[in-house]
Design a protein around this motif. Structure first.
Motif, mmCIF file in Angstrom:
data_model
loop_
_atom_site.group_PDB
_atom_site.id
_atom_site.type_symbol
_atom_site.label_atom_id
_atom_site.label_comp_id
_atom_site.label_asym_id
_atom_site.label_seq_id
_atom_site.Cartn_x
_atom_site.Cartn_y
_atom_site.Cartn_z
ATOM 1 N N SER A 287 0.833 -1.203 0.000
ATOM 2 C CA SER A 287 0.000 0.000 0.000
ATOM 3 C C SER A 287 0.870 1.257 0.000
ATOM 4 C CB SER A 287 -0.929 0.007 1.219
ATOM 5 O OG SER A 287 -0.174 -0.085 2.418
ATOM 6 N N TYR B 58 -7.395 1.712 -8.340
ATOM 7 C CA TYR B 58 -6.845 1.783 -6.994
ATOM 8 C C TYR B 58 -7.986 2.073 -6.024
ATOM 9 C CZ TYR B 58 -1.835 2.180 -8.191
ATOM 10 O OH TYR B 58 -0.559 1.948 -8.602
ATOM 11 N N ARG C 106 -5.906 0.188 -0.411
ATOM 12 C CA ARG C 106 -4.492 0.039 -0.771
ATOM 13 C C ARG C 106 -3.782 1.383 -0.768
ATOM 14 N NH1 ARG C 106 -1.653 -3.108 -5.911
ATOM 15 N NH2 ARG C 106 0.218 -3.661 -4.731
ATOM 16 N N THR C 107 -4.514 2.448 -1.015
ATOM 17 C CA THR C 107 -3.942 3.791 -0.966
ATOM 18 C C THR C 107 -4.771 4.644 -0.024
ATOM 19 O OG1 THR C 107 -5.259 4.480 -2.891
ATOM 20 C CG2 THR C 107 -3.050 3.659 -3.328
ATOM 21 N N LYS D 132 -1.553 -0.407 9.891
ATOM 22 C CA LYS D 132 -1.225 -0.593 8.474
ATOM 23 C C LYS D 132 0.284 -0.454 8.261
ATOM 24 C CE LYS D 132 -3.229 0.914 4.058
ATOM 25 N NZ LYS D 132 -4.127 -0.250 3.920
#
Length: 220
Positions: free
Chosen positions: A51, A78, A99-100, A114
């Motif tokens: 990420s 994304y 993921r972003t 994370k």
């Protein structure tokens, strides 16, 4: 780093150095560099990242870049999370699962798990503000500084970097400095309307006033 292919330059530098300070002067397209990361769906996979987290100093800057980044993220499939002090519970959950993620100095702590459990590319925008705002945002800035120390792959961006701070980061945490530099030159055309001696004097005066940079060409 040239603006024509910034991702290629970043890929090479990240693989070689892991921790980078990118100095991008005002007007050279620093925000374009951030957006470029979301333009290639293969970028994270190619470098093996789970990420990417982009940290902004304020919600105002976060809001300003959210829409152009989201357009590119949606286009390239994304998942994009958004988290700050006013985010809802659903937005916070989405940011942690995405993921972003885009966040702020004050809210990076909510993505601590994370950072600990995934291979993250951490990007800190306007990192020099960690110094200027430390007196009244000490807890938030310390969280970001700690992530800068411990996260393996980190990009620090600034249009006006604090060079003493950058030098300390180079010495203590092995950061390397890269210059984000446009490859397109600015061209200034001068068309004199005077003649003879007055023309020469006028040209000399104008040339003295033109900024002396590597990217400026004067055509007389």
């Amino acid at each position: 780093i040239g603006t024509a292919s910034p991702l290629e330059s970043i890929e090479r530098l990240i693989e070689q150095y892991k921790k980078l300070i990118i100095a991008a002067a005002a007007g050279t397209g620093k925000s374009t560099l951030i957006e470029a990361l979301f333009s290639s769906p293969e970028f994270l996979d190619k470098l093996g990242f789970d990420s990417v987290i982009v940290v902004f100093p304020t919600t105002a800057i976060q809001d300003q870049l959210y829409n152009p980044i989201k357009i590119k993220a949606d286009k390239n499939n994304y998942s994009l999370g958004f988290i700050n002090a006013s985010a809802s519970a659903i937005e916070r959950a989405n940011a942690k699962a995405s993921r972003t993620a885009l966040t702020t100095f004050d809210s990076l702590g909510q993505l601590e798990q994370k950072l600990q459990e995934e291979k993250v590319l951490l990007i800190v925008d306007e990192f020099d503000q960690l110094i200027s705002s430390h007196d009244f945002r000490g807890k938030a800035t310390e969280l970001v500084l700690d992530a800068m120390r411990t996260n393996e792959h980190t990009l620090l961006l600034s249009a006006t970097p604090n060079y003493l701070f950058a030098t300390n980061l180079e010495a203590s945490l092995n950061y390397k400095v890269a210059l984000f530099k446009p490859e397109i030159q600015n061209t200034i055309h001068i068309t004199p309307i005077l003649r003879g001696k007055d023309k020469t004097l006028a040209l000399h005066y104008v040339l003295e006033k033109i900024p002396k940079t590597d990217n400026t060409v004067c055509i007389k």
